[in-house]
Design an enzyme around this catalytic site. Sequence first.
Site, PDB file in Angstrom:
ATOM      1  N   ILE A  21     102.415 -11.149   7.934  1.00  0.00           N
ATOM      2  CA  ILE A  21     102.285 -12.324   8.788  1.00  0.00           C
ATOM      3  C   ILE A  21     100.851 -12.477   9.287  1.00  0.00           C
ATOM      4  CG2 ILE A  21     103.001 -13.348  10.985  1.00  0.00           C
ATOM      5  CD1 ILE A  21     105.743 -11.992  10.563  1.00  0.00           C
ATOM      6  N   ASN A  90      99.742  -8.888  16.796  1.00  0.00           N
ATOM      7  CA  ASN A  90     100.726  -8.854  15.719  1.00  0.00           C
ATOM      8  C   ASN A  90     100.920  -7.459  15.120  1.00  0.00           C
ATOM      9  OD1 ASN A  90     102.277 -10.226  13.398  1.00  0.00           O
ATOM     10  ND2 ASN A  90     100.560  -9.251  12.319  1.00  0.00           N
ATOM     11  N   TYR A 155     111.922   1.557  18.417  1.00  0.00           N
ATOM     12  CA  TYR A 155     111.377   0.269  17.984  1.00  0.00           C
ATOM     13  C   TYR A 155     111.957  -0.848  18.840  1.00  0.00           C
ATOM     14  CZ  TYR A 155     110.384  -3.743  14.965  1.00  0.00           C
ATOM     15  OH  TYR A 155     109.957  -4.956  14.477  1.00  0.00           O
ATOM     16  N   LYS A 159     109.865  -3.536  21.257  1.00  0.00           N
ATOM     17  CA  LYS A 159     109.892  -4.991  21.075  1.00  0.00           C
ATOM     18  C   LYS A 159     110.564  -5.698  22.255  1.00  0.00           C
ATOM     19  CE  LYS A 159     107.701  -5.404  17.164  1.00  0.00           C
ATOM     20  NZ  LYS A 159     106.425  -6.156  17.067  1.00  0.00           N
TER      21      LYS A 159
END
Length: 275
Positions: A21, A90, A155, A159
């Site tokens: 991305i 990112n 994880y 996030k």
Amino acid sequence: MTHPALAPNHVAVITGGASGIGLAAAKKFLSMGMKVAIADFRQDALDAAAASLGPDALAVRTNVSSRDDIERLKDAVYQRFGKVNVLMNNAGTDGAGPVLGSFENWERVIGTNLFGVVHGMQVFVPEMLDGTEPGLVINTGSKQGITTPPGDAGYNVSKAGVKVATEALAHELRNIEGSKITAHLLIPGFVWSYLTKGERTEKPAGAWTPEETVDFMLASLDRGDFYILCPDNDVDRATDEKRILWAAGDIVENRPPLSRWHKDFGDKFKAFLKG
């Protein structure tokens, strides 16, 4: 209407910019006449990405979990371009594992995914606020930080933290008089990228390309969306919305945590999806 920060001669900084991305965003921003700086920890990938972007892009090897590295990245960008209009935090990694797993893995993943974003915001945004031009902060989150499926708990924690921190930044920015900076949470679907490929060599039919994800991101920014909730070829928005509502419902309905994967609630969740 295109976000005013996405304009020719404006400057974008993208961490995790050497692939996936991040690289797709860098190419898109360059095609819009912007100037781009990419940061990544993997030198070989960074070199290859820099070659593909051409001489007008700046590439800086950066460990986002290091505050000193982010400070050096900021200095390099301002020395080269003199300003920053777009900050795209990112960079990400996975493999933290279960709660009772390796602390070193948790430290690595949270250091990159969460503290990398915090470092980026705290180092760049004050400088962006001192400028006079519009600004944009895009932090890459994950659906796993919202629905928190079992497996890679560390994880999910990282996030979830990105989601909360980005929401808080958006609130802070809109309450600063004269601020021209907005913050947004990118929530990708299944994207064919360095992190998701594993040993596969061909893109699964269900995955979006990074380019599709960036195009969706830009369309969402044009609408002024904060939550950029991306579908993919397997999961549409309606399904994502129901999964998110079910996860929130665990609290409201006083169900067991992660009831979507609980033996006593699996059939109820399937019925909820169909309803």
